[in-house]
Motif scaffolding. Sequence first.
Motif, mmCIF file in Angstrom:
data_model
loop_
_atom_site.group_PDB
_atom_site.id
_atom_site.type_symbol
_atom_site.label_atom_id
_atom_site.label_comp_id
_atom_site.label_asym_id
_atom_site.label_seq_id
_atom_site.Cartn_x
_atom_site.Cartn_y
_atom_site.Cartn_z
ATOM 1 N N ASP A 15 6.131 5.026 -2.321
ATOM 2 C CA ASP A 15 6.701 3.694 -2.113
ATOM 3 C C ASP A 15 7.720 3.431 -3.206
ATOM 4 O OD1 ASP A 15 5.200 2.688 0.158
ATOM 5 O OD2 ASP A 15 3.465 2.734 -1.169
ATOM 6 N N VAL A 16 8.919 3.051 -2.790
ATOM 7 C CA VAL A 16 9.998 2.796 -3.737
ATOM 8 C C VAL A 16 10.435 1.351 -3.554
ATOM 9 C CG1 VAL A 16 12.305 3.481 -4.467
ATOM 10 C CG2 VAL A 16 10.768 5.188 -3.469
ATOM 11 N N SER A 17 10.410 0.593 -4.627
ATOM 12 C CA SER A 17 10.934 -0.769 -4.581
ATOM 13 C C SER A 17 11.376 -1.136 -5.988
ATOM 14 C CB SER A 17 9.877 -1.758 -4.076
ATOM 15 O OG SER A 17 8.771 -1.769 -4.949
ATOM 16 N N GLY A 18 12.232 -2.074 -6.055
ATOM 17 C CA GLY A 18 12.696 -2.477 -7.373
ATOM 18 C C GLY A 18 13.880 -3.411 -7.262
ATOM 19 N N SER A 19 14.271 -3.885 -8.403
ATOM 20 C CA SER A 19 15.387 -4.820 -8.439
ATOM 21 C C SER A 19 16.704 -4.062 -8.379
ATOM 22 C CB SER A 19 15.320 -5.650 -9.718
ATOM 23 O OG SER A 19 15.413 -4.786 -10.841
ATOM 24 N N PHE A 43 17.136 -1.809 7.570
ATOM 25 C CA PHE A 43 16.012 -2.672 7.226
ATOM 26 C C PHE A 43 15.253 -3.076 8.488
ATOM 27 C CE2 PHE A 43 18.522 -3.268 3.372
ATOM 28 C CZ PHE A 43 17.523 -3.122 2.425
ATOM 29 N N GLY A 44 13.938 -3.024 8.409
ATOM 30 C CA GLY A 44 13.082 -3.390 9.528
ATOM 31 C C GLY A 44 12.782 -2.254 10.482
ATOM 32 N N SER A 45 13.227 -1.033 10.159
ATOM 33 C CA SER A 45 12.988 0.086 11.075
ATOM 34 C C SER A 45 12.467 1.305 10.310
ATOM 35 C CB SER A 45 14.270 0.439 11.833
ATOM 36 O OG SER A 45 15.250 0.915 10.941
ATOM 37 N N ALA A 46 12.221 2.362 11.050
ATOM 38 C CA ALA A 46 11.723 3.610 10.474
ATOM 39 C C ALA A 46 12.369 4.774 11.213
ATOM 40 C CB ALA A 46 10.208 3.692 10.594
ATOM 41 N N ARG A 52 6.835 -6.761 0.625
ATOM 42 C CA ARG A 52 8.070 -6.595 -0.150
ATOM 43 C C ARG A 52 9.155 -6.137 0.804
ATOM 44 N NH1 ARG A 52 8.355 -4.980 -6.050
ATOM 45 N NH2 ARG A 52 10.431 -5.500 -5.372
ATOM 46 N N LYS A 53 10.083 -6.986 1.092
ATOM 47 C CA LYS A 53 11.134 -6.678 2.065
ATOM 48 C C LYS A 53 12.060 -5.555 1.589
ATOM 49 C CE LYS A 53 9.838 -9.823 4.949
ATOM 50 N NZ LYS A 53 9.061 -9.442 6.086
ATOM 51 N N ASP A 54 12.106 -5.313 0.264
ATOM 52 C CA ASP A 54 12.995 -4.278 -0.264
ATOM 53 C C ASP A 54 12.286 -2.929 -0.404
ATOM 54 O OD1 ASP A 54 11.293 -4.933 -2.344
ATOM 55 O OD2 ASP A 54 12.863 -5.046 -3.861
ATOM 56 N N ASN A 55 11.089 -2.800 0.156
ATOM 57 C CA ASN A 55 10.311 -1.578 0.002
ATOM 58 C C ASN A 55 10.852 -0.459 0.889
ATOM 59 O OD1 ASN A 55 8.093 -0.342 -1.335
ATOM 60 N ND2 ASN A 55 6.982 -0.333 0.591
ATOM 61 N N LEU A 56 10.879 0.740 0.351
ATOM 62 C CA LEU A 56 11.261 1.947 1.079
ATOM 63 C C LEU A 56 10.115 2.930 0.906
ATOM 64 C CD1 LEU A 56 13.437 3.745 2.499
ATOM 65 C CD2 LEU A 56 14.177 4.400 0.206
ATOM 66 N N THR A 57 9.577 3.449 2.005
ATOM 67 C CA THR A 57 8.411 4.325 1.948
ATOM 68 C C THR A 57 8.721 5.665 2.588
ATOM 69 O OG1 THR A 57 6.926 2.427 2.079
ATOM 70 C CG2 THR A 57 5.978 4.564 2.602
ATOM 71 N N TYR A 58 8.343 6.736 1.894
ATOM 72 C CA TYR A 58 8.409 8.097 2.424
ATOM 73 C C TYR A 58 6.971 8.567 2.616
ATOM 74 C CZ TYR A 58 13.212 8.262 0.652
ATOM 75 O OH TYR A 58 14.530 8.010 0.415
ATOM 76 N N ILE A 59 6.651 9.055 3.802
ATOM 77 C CA ILE A 59 5.326 9.605 4.071
ATOM 78 C C ILE A 59 5.520 10.983 4.694
ATOM 79 C CG2 ILE A 59 3.101 9.297 5.225
ATOM 80 C CD1 ILE A 59 3.844 6.305 5.487
ATOM 81 N N MET A 60 4.837 11.992 4.141
ATOM 82 C CA MET A 60 4.937 13.343 4.694
ATOM 83 C C MET A 60 3.583 13.764 5.245
ATOM 84 S SD MET A 60 6.285 16.925 3.063
ATOM 85 C CE MET A 60 5.016 16.955 1.816
#
Length: 94
Positions: free
Chosen positions: A76-80, A28-31, A56-64
């Motif tokens: 962008d992936v986020s959810g409960s 969390f907090g890095s890439a 959104r602190k729980d967000n996970l992002t993939y960029i190609m």
Amino acid sequence: MENRELYFEDLFNILKNIMGTEFNLPTFGSATIYKMIAPDNQENFEMIINRKGHIRKDNLTYIMFSKKIGQMIRLDVSGSAHFDAIEGTNTTYF
């Protein structure tokens, strides 16, 4: 414009191999950035996996990215949390 769209479609559909032997999700907090290449060595790609969610602190992002076209896709992936039947707890998987 049509040629660029066809080229994009070809690049999008081509098999991409991640260079290196390890693949880890960032903390969390890095890439992390992964270099990718097409099997025929005709194109180079990069994939950024980002867990730096500002809103959104729980967000996970993939960029190609393609070296020739630029950004190709962003997911962008986020959810409960989901209930894990094996552990018997709520778990977030990313």
